[in-house]
Design a protein around this motif. Structure first.
Motif, PDB file in Angstrom:
ATOM      1  N   ARG A  43       0.830  -1.204   0.000  1.00  0.00           N
ATOM      2  CA  ARG A  43       0.000   0.000   0.000  1.00  0.00           C
ATOM      3  C   ARG A  43       0.863   1.252   0.000  1.00  0.00           C
ATOM      4  O   ARG A  43       1.546   1.538   0.984  1.00  0.00           O
ATOM      5  CB  ARG A  43      -0.940  -0.002   1.212  1.00  0.00           C
ATOM      6  CG  ARG A  43      -1.966  -1.127   1.200  1.00  0.00           C
ATOM      7  CD  ARG A  43      -2.895  -1.082   2.422  1.00  0.00           C
ATOM      8  NE  ARG A  43      -3.944  -2.074   2.326  1.00  0.00           N
ATOM      9  CZ  ARG A  43      -3.835  -3.330   2.751  1.00  0.00           C
ATOM     10  NH1 ARG A  43      -2.709  -3.727   3.328  1.00  0.00           N
ATOM     11  NH2 ARG A  43      -4.832  -4.169   2.617  1.00  0.00           N
ATOM     12  N   VAL A  44       0.818   1.992  -1.116  1.00  0.00           N
ATOM     13  CA  VAL A  44       1.549   3.246  -1.236  1.00  0.00           C
ATOM     14  C   VAL A  44       0.950   4.004  -2.419  1.00  0.00           C
ATOM     15  O   VAL A  44       0.490   3.373  -3.392  1.00  0.00           O
ATOM     16  CB  VAL A  44       3.067   3.000  -1.433  1.00  0.00           C
ATOM     17  CG1 VAL A  44       3.354   2.366  -2.776  1.00  0.00           C
ATOM     18  CG2 VAL A  44       3.873   4.270  -1.250  1.00  0.00           C
ATOM     19  N   PRO A  45       0.889   5.340  -2.370  1.00  0.00           N
ATOM     20  CA  PRO A  45       0.374   6.093  -3.522  1.00  0.00           C
ATOM     21  C   PRO A  45       1.150   5.766  -4.797  1.00  0.00           C
ATOM     22  O   PRO A  45       2.372   5.574  -4.766  1.00  0.00           O
ATOM     23  CB  PRO A  45       0.568   7.559  -3.108  1.00  0.00           C
ATOM     24  CG  PRO A  45       0.540   7.525  -1.608  1.00  0.00           C
ATOM     25  CD  PRO A  45       1.190   6.230  -1.224  1.00  0.00           C
ATOM     26  N   LEU A  46       0.452   5.733  -5.910  1.00  0.00           N
ATOM     27  CA  LEU A  46       1.052   5.312  -7.174  1.00  0.00           C
ATOM     28  C   LEU A  46       2.249   6.176  -7.563  1.00  0.00           C
ATOM     29  O   LEU A  46       3.262   5.648  -8.067  1.00  0.00           O
ATOM     30  CB  LEU A  46      -0.015   5.352  -8.267  1.00  0.00           C
ATOM     31  CG  LEU A  46       0.313   4.741  -9.630  1.00  0.00           C
ATOM     32  CD1 LEU A  46       0.798   3.305  -9.488  1.00  0.00           C
ATOM     33  CD2 LEU A  46      -0.911   4.798 -10.537  1.00  0.00           C
ATOM     34  N   VAL A  47       2.180   7.471  -7.327  1.00  0.00           N
ATOM     35  CA  VAL A  47       3.290   8.342  -7.719  1.00  0.00           C
ATOM     36  C   VAL A  47       4.533   8.114  -6.862  1.00  0.00           C
ATOM     37  O   VAL A  47       5.632   8.497  -7.246  1.00  0.00           O
ATOM     38  CB  VAL A  47       2.900   9.836  -7.678  1.00  0.00           C
ATOM     39  CG1 VAL A  47       1.838  10.140  -8.724  1.00  0.00           C
ATOM     40  CG2 VAL A  47       2.433  10.249  -6.285  1.00  0.00           C
ATOM     41  N   ASP A  48       4.357   7.476  -5.713  1.00  0.00           N
ATOM     42  CA  ASP A  48       5.489   7.204  -4.820  1.00  0.00           C
ATOM     43  C   ASP A  48       5.945   5.751  -4.887  1.00  0.00           C
ATOM     44  O   ASP A  48       6.868   5.357  -4.171  1.00  0.00           O
ATOM     45  CB  ASP A  48       5.104   7.530  -3.368  1.00  0.00           C
ATOM     46  CG  ASP A  48       4.728   8.991  -3.180  1.00  0.00           C
ATOM     47  OD1 ASP A  48       5.371   9.841  -3.826  1.00  0.00           O
ATOM     48  OD2 ASP A  48       3.792   9.279  -2.411  1.00  0.00           O
ATOM     49  N   LEU A  49       5.316   4.970  -5.722  1.00  0.00           N
ATOM     50  CA  LEU A  49       5.572   3.532  -5.760  1.00  0.00           C
ATOM     51  C   LEU A  49       6.932   3.236  -6.389  1.00  0.00           C
ATOM     52  O   LEU A  49       7.222   3.665  -7.506  1.00  0.00           O
ATOM     53  CB  LEU A  49       4.466   2.834  -6.561  1.00  0.00           C
ATOM     54  CG  LEU A  49       4.558   1.319  -6.708  1.00  0.00           C
ATOM     55  CD1 LEU A  49       4.445   0.622  -5.366  1.00  0.00           C
ATOM     56  CD2 LEU A  49       3.470   0.830  -7.667  1.00  0.00           C
ATOM     57  N   ASP A  50       7.747   2.473  -5.667  1.00  0.00           N
ATOM     58  CA  ASP A  50       9.045   2.055  -6.195  1.00  0.00           C
ATOM     59  C   ASP A  50       8.835   0.936  -7.217  1.00  0.00           C
ATOM     60  O   ASP A  50       7.991   0.051  -7.025  1.00  0.00           O
ATOM     61  CB  ASP A  50       9.919   1.560  -5.044  1.00  0.00           C
ATOM     62  CG  ASP A  50      11.347   1.313  -5.485  1.00  0.00           C
ATOM     63  OD1 ASP A  50      12.142   2.253  -5.427  1.00  0.00           O
ATOM     64  OD2 ASP A  50      11.638   0.169  -5.895  1.00  0.00           O
ATOM     65  N   PRO A  56      -7.653   3.732  -4.136  1.00  0.00           N
ATOM     66  CA  PRO A  56      -6.365   4.420  -4.110  1.00  0.00           C
ATOM     67  C   PRO A  56      -5.355   3.667  -3.238  1.00  0.00           C
ATOM     68  O   PRO A  56      -5.710   3.078  -2.214  1.00  0.00           O
ATOM     69  CB  PRO A  56      -6.706   5.778  -3.483  1.00  0.00           C
ATOM     70  CG  PRO A  56      -8.170   5.966  -3.710  1.00  0.00           C
ATOM     71  CD  PRO A  56      -8.761   4.592  -3.650  1.00  0.00           C
ATOM     72  N   GLY A  57      -4.102   3.672  -3.672  1.00  0.00           N
ATOM     73  CA  GLY A  57      -3.024   3.166  -2.835  1.00  0.00           C
ATOM     74  C   GLY A  57      -2.623   1.724  -3.044  1.00  0.00           C
ATOM     75  O   GLY A  57      -1.668   1.258  -2.427  1.00  0.00           O
ATOM     76  N   ILE A  58      -3.339   0.986  -3.900  1.00  0.00           N
ATOM     77  CA  ILE A  58      -3.006  -0.434  -4.095  1.00  0.00           C
ATOM     78  C   ILE A  58      -2.919  -0.761  -5.591  1.00  0.00           C
ATOM     79  O   ILE A  58      -3.349  -1.819  -6.035  1.00  0.00           O
ATOM     80  CB  ILE A  58      -4.011  -1.367  -3.389  1.00  0.00           C
ATOM     81  CG1 ILE A  58      -5.443  -1.091  -3.851  1.00  0.00           C
ATOM     82  CG2 ILE A  58      -3.899  -1.246  -1.884  1.00  0.00           C
ATOM     83  CD1 ILE A  58      -6.445  -2.140  -3.368  1.00  0.00           C
ATOM     84  N   ALA A  59      -2.324   0.137  -6.355  1.00  0.00           N
ATOM     85  CA  ALA A  59      -2.294  -0.015  -7.816  1.00  0.00           C
ATOM     86  C   ALA A  59      -1.682  -1.325  -8.300  1.00  0.00           C
ATOM     87  O   ALA A  59      -2.253  -1.985  -9.180  1.00  0.00           O
ATOM     88  CB  ALA A  59      -1.585   1.173  -8.444  1.00  0.00           C
ATOM     89  N   PRO A  60      -0.512  -1.745  -7.787  1.00  0.00           N
ATOM     90  CA  PRO A  60       0.055  -2.991  -8.323  1.00  0.00           C
ATOM     91  C   PRO A  60      -0.821  -4.206  -8.039  1.00  0.00           C
ATOM     92  O   PRO A  60      -0.940  -5.107  -8.887  1.00  0.00           O
ATOM     93  CB  PRO A  60       1.420  -3.094  -7.629  1.00  0.00           C
ATOM     94  CG  PRO A  60       1.341  -2.206  -6.443  1.00  0.00           C
ATOM     95  CD  PRO A  60       0.393  -1.113  -6.816  1.00  0.00           C
TER      96      PRO A  60
END
Length: 261
Positions: free
Chosen positions: A106-113, A160-164
C-alpha cells in the motif's frame, strides 16, 4: 450409467491438491477445506517454520499421509518446475491446483518504487502463470485437472493506494480466461474466485480500524466482513466434478459488494 450422487459430485477422495501460499490465512483454510472433501493436500510457502507448523496441525486432523508440505518460491520458474515434478513423483499426480499465493503493498502510485511494483506483479500474477503452466503440463497429458486462481474484488474495482495489486488481480482474471481458452479442450477446467474484504491475520489492522470497518460494512450488502470459511464451499465446488462445465469464470465471493453502486 446411473447419474452420480450429489455427494459424489463434490467428493475429492484420491485427488492430490496443491495450494500455494497455504501456511496461513486463506490458503490454509482452502487446504483444510479440500482435505475435508477427501483430497490429499500439498501445502506451500517460503517460511519453513510456519509451513511445518501448519502441516503438523492439519496432519493431526487428517493424517500424515493426507497432508504434505513443499517450501518453494512461486516466482522462481526453475524452483516451481522442480517442486511440481517432486510433488508428482513423491505424492501423486496433481489433480487440483489453487493459485493462492499473494502479497499486498500500500503506497500512492506516484510514490511507488518499481521494485515493489514488480514484487507484487511477480507474486500475484506471474506466479499463477508459472505454477499453472507447470501443473497444466501433467494435467493435459492425463486429460483432466482443475485450476482455481484466487483473484479479488480488485479484479473488477480499484481503490487508491493499491495499484500494483489491482493491476495484478485484473490480469489474473484475464489469465484465467486465457488458461481456459487454451486448456479446456484438453479436459481441464480453469476458473477463479474473487473474494471481497475478508477478516484474516493479514487484514487485522484494517478490521481494527473502526472507520474502515464501517466503510466495508456499509459498502457490502451482506453488512459484514467475509471470512476464510466463506471461500471453502466455492473452492470445493470448482475443484470437484460438480463444476465440470464451468470454464474461465471469475466467481465473486464478496457479500454483494460488486453488484451495488
Amino acid at each position: 450409467m446411473p447419474e452420480p450422487s450429489v455427494a459424489a459430485l463434490f467428493d475429492l477422495t484420491g485427488t492430490t491438491a496443491l495450494v500455494t501460499g497455504s501456511s496461513r490465512g486463506i490458503g490454509r483454510a482452502l487446504a483444510e477445506g479440500l482435505a475435508g472433501a477427501g483430497a490429499t493436500v500439498v501445502l506451500n510457502g517460503r517460511d519453513t517454520v510456519r509451513l511445518e507448523r501448519t502441516r503438523a496441525e492439519l496432519a493431526d486432523r487428517f493424517g500424515e499421509d493426507r497432508v504434505r508440505a513443499y517450501a518453494f518460491d512461486v516466482t522462481d520458474a526453475a524452483a516451481v518446475d522442480a517442486a511440481v515434478a517432486e510433488v508428482e513423483t513423491g505424492v501423486g499426480a496433481i489433480g487440483v491446483l489453487v493459485n493462492n499465493a499473494g502479497v499486498q503493498h500500500r503506497v500512492p502510485l506516484v510514490d511507488l518504487d518499481v521494485a515493489d511494483w514488480r514484487r507484487v506483479i511477480d507474486t500475484d500474477l506471474t506466479a499463477a502463470f508459472l505454477v499453472g503452466r507447470a501443473v497444466a503440463r501433467g494435467m493435459i497429458s492425463r486429460g483432466r485437472g482443475k485450476i482455481v486462481n484466487i483473484a479479488s474484488v480488485q479484479s473488477d474495482l480499484a481503490r487508491p493506494g493499491i495499484a500494483p495489486y489491482t493491476a495484478a488481480k485484473g490480469g489474473l482474471r484475464n489469465l484465467t480466461r486465457a488458461m481456459a481458452a487454451e486448456w479446456a479442450g484438453a479436459g481441464l477446467q480453469v476458473n477463479a474466485l474473487a473474494p471481497g474484504y475478508l477478516a484474516t491475520e493479514m487484514t487485522q489492522a484494517l478490521v481494527d480500524d473502526e472507520q474502515f470497518t464501517a466503510w466495508v460494512v456499509g459498502r457490502t450488502p451482506a453488512a459484514r466482513w467475509g471470512t476464510t470459511a466463506d471461500l471453502v464451499g466455492p473452492t470445493v465446488w470448482l475443484a470437484s466434478p460438480a463444476s465440470d462445465f464451468v470454464q474461465g469464470q471469475t466467481i465473486f465471493v464478496d457479500g454483494g459488494m460488486t453488484v451495488v453502486v
